[in-house]
Design a protein around this motif. Structure first.
Motif, PDB file in Angstrom:
ATOM      1  N   PHE A 108      62.519  42.705  33.879  1.00 13.12           N
ATOM      2  CA  PHE A 108      62.517  44.157  33.703  1.00 13.12           C
ATOM      3  C   PHE A 108      61.191  44.542  33.059  1.00 13.12           C
ATOM      4  CE2 PHE A 108      63.166  48.038  31.305  1.00 13.12           C
ATOM      5  CZ  PHE A 108      64.014  48.818  32.087  1.00 13.12           C
ATOM      6  N   ILE A 109      60.435  45.416  33.726  1.00 16.49           N
ATOM      7  CA  ILE A 109      59.170  45.895  33.182  1.00 16.49           C
ATOM      8  C   ILE A 109      59.353  47.329  32.711  1.00 16.49           C
ATOM      9  CG2 ILE A 109      56.725  46.327  33.610  1.00 16.49           C
ATOM     10  CD1 ILE A 109      56.797  44.264  35.833  1.00 16.49           C
ATOM     11  N   ASP A 110      59.299  47.523  31.406  1.00 14.62           N
ATOM     12  CA  ASP A 110      59.365  48.864  30.828  1.00 14.62           C
ATOM     13  C   ASP A 110      57.962  49.464  30.809  1.00 14.62           C
ATOM     14  OD1 ASP A 110      60.653  51.031  29.719  1.00 14.62           O
ATOM     15  OD2 ASP A 110      60.537  50.279  27.664  1.00 14.62           O
ATOM     16  N   GLU A 111      57.873  50.788  30.835  1.00 11.54           N
ATOM     17  CA  GLU A 111      56.574  51.469  30.871  1.00 11.54           C
ATOM     18  C   GLU A 111      55.726  50.948  32.041  1.00 11.54           C
ATOM     19  OE1 GLU A 111      55.948  53.977  28.977  1.00 11.54           O
ATOM     20  OE2 GLU A 111      57.536  53.780  27.486  1.00 11.54           O
ATOM     21  N   GLY A 112      56.377  50.841  33.199  1.00  9.30           N
ATOM     22  CA  GLY A 112      55.694  50.298  34.375  1.00  9.30           C
ATOM     23  C   GLY A 112      54.500  51.110  34.832  1.00  9.30           C
ATOM     24  N   GLN A 113      54.448  52.372  34.436  1.00  8.63           N
ATOM     25  CA  GLN A 113      53.314  53.211  34.823  1.00  8.63           C
ATOM     26  C   GLN A 113      52.019  52.747  34.155  1.00  8.63           C
ATOM     27  OE1 GLN A 113      55.699  54.197  32.767  1.00  8.63           O
ATOM     28  NE2 GLN A 113      54.764  55.090  30.951  1.00  8.63           N
ATOM     29  N   CYS A 114      52.123  51.881  33.159  1.00  6.11           N
ATOM     30  CA  CYS A 114      50.936  51.379  32.459  1.00  6.11           C
ATOM     31  C   CYS A 114      50.318  50.153  33.142  1.00  6.11           C
ATOM     32  CB  CYS A 114      51.274  51.027  31.012  1.00  6.11           C
ATOM     33  SG  CYS A 114      51.806  52.441  30.019  1.00  6.11           S
ATOM     34  N   ILE A 115      51.039  49.568  34.101  1.00  2.00           N
ATOM     35  CA  ILE A 115      50.503  48.411  34.816  1.00  2.00           C
ATOM     36  C   ILE A 115      49.359  48.872  35.718  1.00  2.00           C
ATOM     37  CG2 ILE A 115      51.014  46.537  36.415  1.00  2.00           C
ATOM     38  CD1 ILE A 115      52.475  46.225  33.817  1.00  2.00           C
ATOM     39  N   LYS A 116      48.224  48.200  35.604  1.00  2.00           N
ATOM     40  CA  LYS A 116      47.040  48.621  36.362  1.00  2.00           C
ATOM     41  C   LYS A 116      47.126  48.171  37.825  1.00  2.00           C
ATOM     42  CE  LYS A 116      44.037  48.648  32.292  1.00  2.00           C
ATOM     43  NZ  LYS A 116      42.839  48.078  31.637  1.00  2.00           N
ATOM     44  N   GLU A 117      46.382  48.870  38.670  1.00  2.00           N
ATOM     45  CA  GLU A 117      46.403  48.587  40.101  1.00  2.00           C
ATOM     46  C   GLU A 117      46.002  47.152  40.394  1.00  2.00           C
ATOM     47  OE1 GLU A 117      43.951  50.029  44.020  1.00  2.00           O
ATOM     48  OE2 GLU A 117      44.662  51.596  42.662  1.00  2.00           O
ATOM     49  N   ASP A 118      45.050  46.625  39.629  1.00  2.00           N
ATOM     50  CA  ASP A 118      44.602  45.257  39.849  1.00  2.00           C
ATOM     51  C   ASP A 118      45.742  44.266  39.660  1.00  2.00           C
ATOM     52  OD1 ASP A 118      42.513  43.139  40.136  1.00  2.00           O
ATOM     53  OD2 ASP A 118      43.065  42.730  38.053  1.00  2.00           O
ATOM     54  N   GLU A 119      46.627  44.548  38.700  1.00  2.00           N
ATOM     55  CA  GLU A 119      47.749  43.655  38.446  1.00  2.00           C
ATOM     56  C   GLU A 119      48.762  43.716  39.587  1.00  2.00           C
ATOM     57  OE1 GLU A 119      49.001  40.615  36.018  1.00  2.00           O
ATOM     58  OE2 GLU A 119      47.228  41.871  35.780  1.00  2.00           O
ATOM     59  N   TRP A 120      48.996  44.924  40.120  1.00  2.00           N
ATOM     60  CA  TRP A 120      49.884  45.047  41.273  1.00  2.00           C
ATOM     61  C   TRP A 120      49.287  44.325  42.478  1.00  2.00           C
ATOM     62  CZ3 TRP A 120      54.623  45.948  40.400  1.00  2.00           C
ATOM     63  CH2 TRP A 120      55.035  46.834  39.402  1.00  2.00           C
ATOM     64  N   ASN A 121      47.961  44.347  42.619  1.00  2.00           N
ATOM     65  CA  ASN A 121      47.308  43.612  43.701  1.00  2.00           C
ATOM     66  C   ASN A 121      47.609  42.118  43.597  1.00  2.00           C
ATOM     67  OD1 ASN A 121      46.146  45.888  44.825  1.00  2.00           O
ATOM     68  ND2 ASN A 121      44.214  45.663  43.719  1.00  2.00           N
ATOM     69  N   LYS A 122      47.556  41.601  42.371  1.00  2.00           N
ATOM     70  CA  LYS A 122      47.852  40.180  42.162  1.00  2.00           C
ATOM     71  C   LYS A 122      49.293  39.852  42.550  1.00  2.00           C
ATOM     72  CE  LYS A 122      44.751  39.357  38.189  1.00  2.00           C
ATOM     73  NZ  LYS A 122      44.756  38.979  36.746  1.00  2.00           N
ATOM     74  N   LEU A 123      50.194  40.808  42.325  1.00  2.00           N
ATOM     75  CA  LEU A 123      51.621  40.574  42.560  1.00  2.00           C
ATOM     76  C   LEU A 123      52.015  40.721  44.024  1.00  2.00           C
ATOM     77  CD1 LEU A 123      53.151  42.569  39.559  1.00  2.00           C
ATOM     78  CD2 LEU A 123      53.034  40.083  39.781  1.00  2.00           C
ATOM     79  N   SER A 124      51.166  41.332  44.837  1.00  2.00           N
ATOM     80  CA  SER A 124      51.572  41.754  46.184  1.00  2.00           C
ATOM     81  C   SER A 124      52.078  40.605  47.047  1.00  2.00           C
ATOM     82  CB  SER A 124      50.421  42.487  46.886  1.00  2.00           C
ATOM     83  OG  SER A 124      49.294  41.638  47.007  1.00  2.00           O
ATOM     84  N   SER A 125      51.364  39.489  47.103  1.00  2.00           N
ATOM     85  CA  SER A 125      51.814  38.385  47.958  1.00  2.00           C
ATOM     86  C   SER A 125      53.090  37.765  47.410  1.00  2.00           C
ATOM     87  CB  SER A 125      50.717  37.316  48.076  1.00  2.00           C
ATOM     88  OG  SER A 125      50.443  36.736  46.810  1.00  2.00           O
ATOM     89  N   GLY A 126      53.204  37.694  46.102  1.00  2.00           N
ATOM     90  CA  GLY A 126      54.409  37.138  45.498  1.00  2.00           C
ATOM     91  C   GLY A 126      55.625  37.984  45.780  1.00  2.00           C
ATOM     92  N   ARG A 127      55.451  39.303  45.776  1.00  2.00           N
ATOM     93  CA  ARG A 127      56.567  40.201  46.036  1.00  2.00           C
ATOM     94  C   ARG A 127      57.005  40.133  47.494  1.00  2.00           C
ATOM     95  NH1 ARG A 127      55.405  46.079  44.321  1.00  2.00           N
ATOM     96  NH2 ARG A 127      57.660  46.234  44.642  1.00  2.00           N
ATOM     97  N   SER A 128      56.075  39.870  48.390  1.00  2.00           N
ATOM     98  CA  SER A 128      56.398  39.823  49.818  1.00  2.00           C
ATOM     99  C   SER A 128      56.891  38.451  50.257  1.00  2.00           C
ATOM    100  CB  SER A 128      55.165  40.203  50.651  1.00  2.00           C
ATOM    101  OG  SER A 128      54.775  41.529  50.395  1.00  2.00           O
ATOM    102  N   ASP A 129      56.218  37.397  49.786  1.00  2.00           N
ATOM    103  CA  ASP A 129      56.437  36.060  50.332  1.00  2.00           C
ATOM    104  C   ASP A 129      57.139  35.097  49.389  1.00  2.00           C
ATOM    105  OD1 ASP A 129      55.022  36.976  52.553  1.00  2.00           O
ATOM    106  OD2 ASP A 129      53.108  36.289  51.741  1.00  2.00           O
ATOM    107  N   GLY A 130      57.279  35.465  48.104  1.00  2.00           N
ATOM    108  CA  GLY A 130      57.947  34.574  47.171  1.00  2.00           C
ATOM    109  C   GLY A 130      57.062  33.496  46.590  1.00  2.00           C
ATOM    110  N   ILE A 131      55.771  33.557  46.870  1.00  2.00           N
ATOM    111  CA  ILE A 131      54.805  32.614  46.288  1.00  2.00           C
ATOM    112  C   ILE A 131      53.567  33.403  45.890  1.00  2.00           C
ATOM    113  CG2 ILE A 131      53.310  30.613  46.677  1.00  2.00           C
ATOM    114  CD1 ILE A 131      55.308  29.563  48.660  1.00  2.00           C
TER     115      ILE A 131
END
Length: 337
Positions: A108-131
């Motif tokens: 659970f990520i609270d205050e998710g609006q504070c996560i920067k775009e660069d961090e979401w970029n890092k997460l993108s493949s993990g969120r789609s592919d599980g790795i």
């Protein structure tokens, strides 16, 4: 659970609680038709005004079950939700963040609006592919079959009621690609619930007898977390119902192309949520091993999504209709062009 655990009242708040329970009970891997989904676990986002119970609902379920981890988006930005590099002397080390470290569990990520775009970029493949793959000073890979709940305030802290279509508050926080990866979005505003339903003295409120203990809910979630791919089955007609429900949702919402909660791959979202519902309700076989998805589960998910997205505090239906009008040309407009 509302009366004995969360103590956050109102019909819409119960729907938010259900979204949290569905995310908890989602299964990381299953087949839909002949296709093995890359991701079976549910990801949800909630956006709401301050003081509307977004964080408290999760915190109280977490404490009740002792399952799931909560981090703050403000501090996570410094340490990295995905990964970060740390130097000790002349040596650099790769440190995995909370998202990969909760592989197979829930974050659970609270205050998710504070996560920067660069961090979401890092997460993108993990969120789609599980790795997730770390690239940089030190390379590495980590499984990320992580159930995810992201809780946000509107970026400008304006009340949701100030927006004609509050679903648009997602746009300043997330890129369309990041929105698309969420299976479900819920919104909470100050005017969601009638005050007469909320402002009831504790001694005057009629409470339901507690039958779900912390041990029961803990075991229920752990059962979902230990289901394997072959443990999930769709009964006859259930997969066809997923397609039927998806068509109805796409017809209503897919014109909101810049807020892509419902897209061409929405059947996977409906399937994931239907499996989670079957898991939550313990729809199973005599050996208590399977998760059996019925047409009724799928039909309920279709109604549930529609109620959330048509709610006045979201208005995705209105937003999609307005977007459709913006992109549609009349015959007169066509000949002018």
């Amino acid at each position: 659970l509302t009366d004995n655990v969360t103590n956050i009242y109102g019909n819409h708040r119960k729907k938010v609680l259900l979204a949290v329970l569905l995310t908890y009970h989602s299964v990381i891997n299953f087949k839909f038709g002949k296709e093995t989904l890359k991701r079976g676990q549910v990801e949800m986002v909630e956006v709401g005004d301050t003081g509307q119970g977004k964080t408290q609902i999760f915190e109280r379920i977490q404490k009740f079950t002792n399952l799931g981890q909560m981090i703050s988006g403000t501090s996570a930005t410094l340490s990295g939700v995905a990964w970060s590099y740390h130097q000790v002397g002349s040596t650099w080390y790769l440190k995995w963040g909370a998202y990969p470290l909760n592989d197979g569990k829930l974050l659970f990520i609270d205050e998710g609006q504070c996560i920067k775009e660069d961090e979401w970029n890092k997460l993108s493949s993990g969120r789609s592919d599980g790795i997730i793959t770390a690239s940089g000073i030190k390379a590495g890979e980590h499984y990320t079959r992580t159930r995810l709940i992201v809780s946000c305030n509107p970026l400008d802290n304006a009340p949701l009621d100030d927006s004609m279509c509050a679903v648009a508050t997602l746009k300043p926080i997330f890129r369309p690609a990041d929105i698309r990866r969420f299976d479900l979005a819920v919104f909470l505003s100050c005017s969601d619930e009638p005050t007469e339903d909320i402002d009831i003295p504790s001694d005057k409120r009629i409470r339901v007898k507690q039958e779900i203990t912390s041990e029961i809910l803990h075991k229920s979630i752990c059962r979902a977390w230990t289901r394997a791919q072959n443990d999930v089955e769709f009964e006859q007609g259930a997969e066809a119902m997923v397609i039927r429900v998806t068509k109805l949702l796409k017809k209503k919402y897919e014109k909101a192309i810049d807020i892509p909660l419902i897209t061409s791959c929405a059947r996977h979202k409906v399937a994931r949520l239907s499996v989670a519902l079957a898991s939550l309700l313990h729809s199973t076989d005599t050996a208590y091993e399977k998760v059996i998805v019925t047409q009724e589960h799928v039909r309920f998910i279709g109604i549930y999504i529609t109620e959330l997205y048509d709610h006045i505090n979201c208005s995705l239906d209105v937003y999609a209709s307005l977007r459709d009008e913006d992109t549609s040309l009349t015959d007169g407009d066509y000949f002018k062009v």
